[in-house]
Design a protein around this motif. Structure first.
Motif, PDB file in Angstrom:
ATOM      1  N   GLN A 135      17.438 -47.621   8.752  1.00 48.42           N
ATOM      2  CA  GLN A 135      16.575 -47.729   9.907  1.00 48.42           C
ATOM      3  C   GLN A 135      16.465 -46.362  10.583  1.00 48.42           C
ATOM      4  O   GLN A 135      17.461 -45.810  11.015  1.00 48.42           O
ATOM      5  N   LEU A 136      15.241 -45.871  10.662  1.00 52.72           N
ATOM      6  CA  LEU A 136      15.027 -44.563  11.272  1.00 52.72           C
ATOM      7  C   LEU A 136      15.108 -44.671  12.782  1.00 52.72           C
ATOM      8  O   LEU A 136      14.527 -45.571  13.386  1.00 52.72           O
ATOM      9  N   GLN A 137      15.814 -43.738  13.383  1.00 47.85           N
ATOM     10  CA  GLN A 137      15.890 -43.660  14.833  1.00 47.85           C
ATOM     11  C   GLN A 137      15.416 -42.294  15.280  1.00 47.85           C
ATOM     12  O   GLN A 137      15.731 -41.289  14.638  1.00 47.85           O
ATOM     13  N   LEU A 138      14.669 -42.276  16.386  1.00 51.03           N
ATOM     14  CA  LEU A 138      14.065 -41.045  16.878  1.00 51.03           C
ATOM     15  C   LEU A 138      14.465 -40.807  18.321  1.00 51.03           C
ATOM     16  O   LEU A 138      14.468 -41.745  19.134  1.00 51.03           O
ATOM     17  N   VAL A 139      14.768 -39.553  18.639  1.00 48.45           N
ATOM     18  CA  VAL A 139      15.115 -39.189  20.008  1.00 48.45           C
ATOM     19  C   VAL A 139      14.359 -37.920  20.376  1.00 48.45           C
ATOM     20  O   VAL A 139      14.509 -36.886  19.724  1.00 48.45           O
ATOM     21  N   GLU A 140      13.544 -38.031  21.440  1.00 46.96           N
ATOM     22  CA  GLU A 140      12.799 -36.868  21.910  1.00 46.96           C
ATOM     23  C   GLU A 140      13.608 -36.098  22.949  1.00 46.96           C
ATOM     24  O   GLU A 140      14.447 -36.669  23.654  1.00 46.96           O
TER      25      GLU A 140
ATOM     26  N   ALA B 287      15.620 -37.022  14.250  1.00 49.42           N
ATOM     27  CA  ALA B 287      15.660 -38.263  13.490  1.00 49.42           C
ATOM     28  C   ALA B 287      17.056 -38.500  12.927  1.00 49.42           C
ATOM     29  O   ALA B 287      17.755 -37.556  12.553  1.00 49.42           O
ATOM     30  N   SER B 288      17.425 -39.751  12.847  1.00 48.69           N
ATOM     31  CA  SER B 288      18.690 -40.138  12.227  1.00 48.69           C
ATOM     32  C   SER B 288      18.503 -41.471  11.522  1.00 48.69           C
ATOM     33  O   SER B 288      17.525 -42.178  11.751  1.00 48.69           O
ATOM     34  N   GLY B 289      19.434 -41.786  10.655  1.00 43.90           N
ATOM     35  CA  GLY B 289      19.376 -43.050   9.938  1.00 43.90           C
ATOM     36  C   GLY B 289      18.670 -42.973   8.609  1.00 43.90           C
ATOM     37  O   GLY B 289      18.776 -43.894   7.790  1.00 43.90           O
ATOM     38  N   SER B 290      17.928 -41.908   8.383  1.00 46.21           N
ATOM     39  CA  SER B 290      17.242 -41.717   7.114  1.00 46.21           C
ATOM     40  C   SER B 290      16.781 -40.267   7.041  1.00 46.21           C
ATOM     41  O   SER B 290      16.744 -39.568   8.048  1.00 46.21           O
ATOM     42  N   THR B 291      16.425 -39.841   5.853  1.00 43.21           N
ATOM     43  CA  THR B 291      15.918 -38.478   5.718  1.00 43.21           C
ATOM     44  C   THR B 291      14.443 -38.449   6.084  1.00 43.21           C
ATOM     45  O   THR B 291      13.649 -39.263   5.626  1.00 43.21           O
ATOM     46  N   LEU B 292      14.097 -37.481   6.917  1.00 42.63           N
ATOM     47  CA  LEU B 292      12.765 -37.427   7.503  1.00 42.63           C
ATOM     48  C   LEU B 292      11.693 -37.071   6.495  1.00 42.63           C
ATOM     49  O   LEU B 292      10.504 -37.322   6.737  1.00 42.63           O
TER      50      LEU B 292
ATOM     51  N   LYS C  59      16.531 -30.193   8.637  1.00 46.13           N
ATOM     52  CA  LYS C  59      17.293 -30.472   9.856  1.00 46.13           C
ATOM     53  C   LYS C  59      16.953 -31.838  10.453  1.00 46.13           C
ATOM     54  O   LYS C  59      17.494 -32.208  11.490  1.00 46.13           O
ATOM     55  N   ASN C  60      16.035 -32.567   9.799  1.00 45.16           N
ATOM     56  CA  ASN C  60      15.605 -33.866  10.328  1.00 45.16           C
ATOM     57  C   ASN C  60      15.017 -33.740  11.735  1.00 45.16           C
ATOM     58  O   ASN C  60      15.269 -34.585  12.603  1.00 45.16           O
ATOM     59  N   LEU C  61      14.228 -32.700  11.929  1.00 51.84           N
ATOM     60  CA  LEU C  61      13.632 -32.441  13.228  1.00 51.84           C
ATOM     61  C   LEU C  61      12.122 -32.266  13.120  1.00 51.84           C
ATOM     62  O   LEU C  61      11.614 -31.764  12.110  1.00 51.84           O
ATOM     63  N   ALA C  62      11.432 -32.657  14.178  1.00 52.64           N
ATOM     64  CA  ALA C  62      10.014 -32.370  14.325  1.00 52.64           C
ATOM     65  C   ALA C  62       9.804 -31.778  15.718  1.00 52.64           C
ATOM     66  O   ALA C  62      10.622 -32.009  16.625  1.00 52.64           O
TER      67      ALA C  62
ATOM     68  N   THR D  13      -0.102 -34.007  31.661  1.00 52.48           N
ATOM     69  CA  THR D  13       1.008 -34.762  32.239  1.00 52.48           C
ATOM     70  C   THR D  13       1.037 -36.177  31.674  1.00 52.48           C
ATOM     71  O   THR D  13       0.042 -36.900  31.731  1.00 52.48           O
ATOM     72  N   ALA D  14       2.177 -36.538  31.109  1.00 50.59           N
ATOM     73  CA  ALA D  14       2.309 -37.843  30.468  1.00 50.59           C
ATOM     74  C   ALA D  14       3.734 -38.001  29.958  1.00 50.59           C
ATOM     75  O   ALA D  14       4.499 -37.035  29.927  1.00 50.59           O
ATOM     76  N   VAL D  15       4.049 -39.208  29.546  1.00 49.65           N
ATOM     77  CA  VAL D  15       5.255 -39.423  28.741  1.00 49.65           C
ATOM     78  C   VAL D  15       4.857 -39.209  27.291  1.00 49.65           C
ATOM     79  O   VAL D  15       3.873 -39.805  26.818  1.00 49.65           O
ATOM     80  N   TYR D  16       5.597 -38.369  26.614  1.00 45.60           N
ATOM     81  CA  TYR D  16       5.306 -38.040  25.223  1.00 45.60           C
ATOM     82  C   TYR D  16       6.304 -38.771  24.318  1.00 45.60           C
ATOM     83  O   TYR D  16       7.515 -38.737  24.552  1.00 45.60           O
ATOM     84  N   TYR D  17       5.749 -39.377  23.292  1.00 38.01           N
ATOM     85  CA  TYR D  17       6.543 -40.154  22.354  1.00 38.01           C
ATOM     86  C   TYR D  17       6.434 -39.577  20.948  1.00 38.01           C
ATOM     87  O   TYR D  17       5.343 -39.247  20.487  1.00 38.01           O
ATOM     88  N   CYS D  18       7.557 -39.525  20.282  1.00 39.54           N
ATOM     89  CA  CYS D  18       7.592 -39.216  18.860  1.00 39.54           C
ATOM     90  C   CYS D  18       7.578 -40.539  18.103  1.00 39.54           C
ATOM     91  O   CYS D  18       8.255 -41.500  18.507  1.00 39.54           O
ATOM     92  N   ALA D  19       6.809 -40.585  17.035  1.00 43.75           N
ATOM     93  CA  ALA D  19       6.737 -41.799  16.235  1.00 43.75           C
ATOM     94  C   ALA D  19       6.720 -41.429  14.760  1.00 43.75           C
ATOM     95  O   ALA D  19       6.359 -40.305  14.392  1.00 43.75           O
ATOM     96  N   SER D  20       7.074 -42.393  13.944  1.00 43.48           N
ATOM     97  CA  SER D  20       7.152 -42.125  12.514  1.00 43.48           C
ATOM     98  C   SER D  20       6.841 -43.380  11.712  1.00 43.48           C
ATOM     99  O   SER D  20       6.927 -44.502  12.228  1.00 43.48           O
ATOM    100  N   ARG D  21       6.459 -43.159  10.467  1.00 45.84           N
ATOM    101  CA  ARG D  21       6.306 -44.266   9.530  1.00 45.84           C
ATOM    102  C   ARG D  21       6.329 -43.700   8.126  1.00 45.84           C
ATOM    103  O   ARG D  21       6.198 -42.502   7.923  1.00 45.84           O
ATOM    104  N   SER D  22       6.465 -44.562   7.162  1.00 45.93           N
ATOM    105  CA  SER D  22       6.585 -44.136   5.782  1.00 45.93           C
ATOM    106  C   SER D  22       5.385 -43.304   5.351  1.00 45.93           C
ATOM    107  O   SER D  22       4.231 -43.639   5.662  1.00 45.93           O
ATOM    108  N   ALA D  23       5.652 -42.239   4.634  1.00 44.98           N
ATOM    109  CA  ALA D  23       4.586 -41.408   4.089  1.00 44.98           C
ATOM    110  C   ALA D  23       3.734 -42.171   3.080  1.00 44.98           C
ATOM    111  O   ALA D  23       2.576 -41.823   2.841  1.00 44.98           O
ATOM    112  N   ALA D  24       4.276 -43.221   2.506  1.00 45.59           N
ATOM    113  CA  ALA D  24       3.553 -44.001   1.499  1.00 45.59           C
ATOM    114  C   ALA D  24       2.357 -44.751   2.082  1.00 45.59           C
ATOM    115  O   ALA D  24       1.514 -45.250   1.334  1.00 45.59           O
TER     116      ALA D  24
END
Length: 125
Positions: free
Chosen positions: A1-6, A24-29, A76-79, A91-102
Motif C-alpha cells: 500500500q503506497l503512502q504519501l506525505v507532502e 512515498a513509502s510502502g512501495s517503490t515509486l 529516493k522515492n520522492l517527487a 493559495t490552496a492546499v496542495y495534495y500529492c497523489a499517485s496511481r499505477s503507471a499501468a
C-alpha cells in the motif's frame, strides 16, 4: 500500500518560491505516476501537474505553465513541485497523489487512488 506525505508548504510573498516534496513509502515509486492537485477555499479541487513513472513526460495546467516544475527522484522515492513567481491565486492546499503507471497517461486524473494529507500554501503580502 503506497503512502504519501507532502511537505514544504508555508507562507510566501507574491513573486516568491516554494518547493513541495512528496515522500512515498510502502512501495517503490517507479511503478507509479504522480500528480499534484490543489484546492482553494470555496473551490473545487483541480489538477496542477503530473509526471509519468519514468519522469520523461509532464503536464501542467495552463495557469502554472512556465512557473511550476514537477520532478521526481525514484531512487529516493520522492517527487517535487517547484513553484516560482507565486501569486495569491496559487493559495490552496496542495495534495500529492499517485496511481499505477499501468493505468495510462498521467493526465487521467480520475484514476488517482493514493493521496497525501495535503500541505497549505499561502501567498500573501
Amino acid at each position: 500500500q503506497l503512502q504519501l506525505v507532502e511537505s514544504g508548504g508555508g507562507l510566501v510573498q507574491p513573486g516568491g518560491s516554494l518547493r513541495l516534496s512528496c515522500a512515498a513509502s510502502g512501495s517503490t515509486l517507479d511503478r507509479y505516476a504522480i500528480a499534484w492537485f490543489r484546492q482553494a477555499p470555496g473551490k473545487e479541487r483541480e489538477a496542477v501537474s503530473c509526471i509519468n513513472s519514468r519522469g520523461d513526460y509532464t503536464w501542467y495546467t495552463n495557469s502554472v505553465k512556465g512557473r511550476f516544475t514537477i520532478s521526481r527522484d525514484n531512487a529516493k522515492n520522492l517527487a517535487y513541485l517547484q513553484m516560482n513567481v507565486l501569486t495569491p491565486e496559487d493559495t490552496a492546499v496542495y495534495y500529492c497523489a499517485s496511481r499505477s503507471a499501468a493505468l495510462g497517461l498521467c493526465m487521467l486524473f480520475s484514476t488517482y487512488n493514493y493521496w497525501g494529507q495535503g500541505t497549505q500554501v499561502t501567498v500573501s503580502s
